[in-house]
Design an enzyme around this catalytic site. Sequence first.
Site: not given
Length: 314
Positions: A131, A134-135
């Site tokens: 992701c 997200c990261d």
Amino acid sequence: MERVVIIGSGPAGLTAAVYAARANLRPLVLAGGLYGGQLMLTTEVENYPGFPDGIMGPDLMMKFREQAERFGARILDVDATLVDFSSQPLVVAADDERHHAKTVIVATGASARWLGVPGEEHLRGRGVSTCATCDGAFFKERHITVVGGGDSAMEEALFLTRFGRRVTVIHRRDGLRASKIMAERAHAHSKIDFIWNTVVERVLGEERMTGLRLRNLRDDSLYDFDCDALFIAIGHTPNTQIFRGQLDLDEAGYILSPNGSLTNVEGVFVAGDVADLRYKQAVTAAGAGCKAAMDAERHLEAMEFAPPPLTHLA
Ligand code: NAP
């Protein structure tokens, strides 16, 4: 007889549980053997509103769960193994028990596909991710790699150029599957380069990822490639195996819900990634869970006030 059974316990399922519980419906949540969904596999979540300093994915899901339980949701950590939506009451089986329900909210999510190579699991959250949203921000000025040749991979690669000094897409063929426009954007970007006809054989590193062992499929050669992060974008699989033949699914197995949270079966509602190929975010899933619970509540109200079937009037 349950009024609401919720299958799944990611942001969609547990938000549905909060709303259904606050509507005094005492929902039963079949959370799965491992509750919490995909966020349980991430480290820090920085884009969930309300947490300006970020929050660890598992901690966020624990808060969702506590909030649902506080209002009376009953959560069982069991997998739903079978459903029968062919007539009312709806039936959901889990752990050798059959639950009968007036409404069911399906929020079973989707699972990112992983490569299944050595090192991948060990370094998840320490360089390896599925992701970018997200990261990605953890890899500022780093050399980032993306595996995959579809729209997701191009989208991830383009997004990651905001952070990385260089983004290398590794693809197993010499042509992209992605749509023309996405492929053109990626090709035109000065930070993105491609390694073709190549697969990842192993993720390297101990405490954190330090590189990849790659295999060139043309000449079968193996070599190590220094880089700091690997984003795997080879597609998702919706968790809909138990709904086959019960709910309308699209070709990829996602539940069809052209009308909000409604499915083709009356009383069955859907929320989150299991019906969402497009956004796949915790916050959109939570919003969808809220909508599904409100739709279920309205449906129950309509059932209560509906006149009994004609056969019962005599
Ligand atoms: P996808 O189109 O199925 O592409 C998956 C890619 O991963 C393919 O290039 C495939 O290679 C590769 N792949 C699969 N298994 C692999 C493995 N084990 N090792 C290495 N590579 C592997 O999946 P997606 O990109 O997630 O897209 C899914 C759907 O969502 C598509 O319909 C897409 O158009 C849509 N989508 C649209 C957007 C957008 O429009 N902005 C964004 C994201 C997704 P091969 O090409 O060799 O099969």
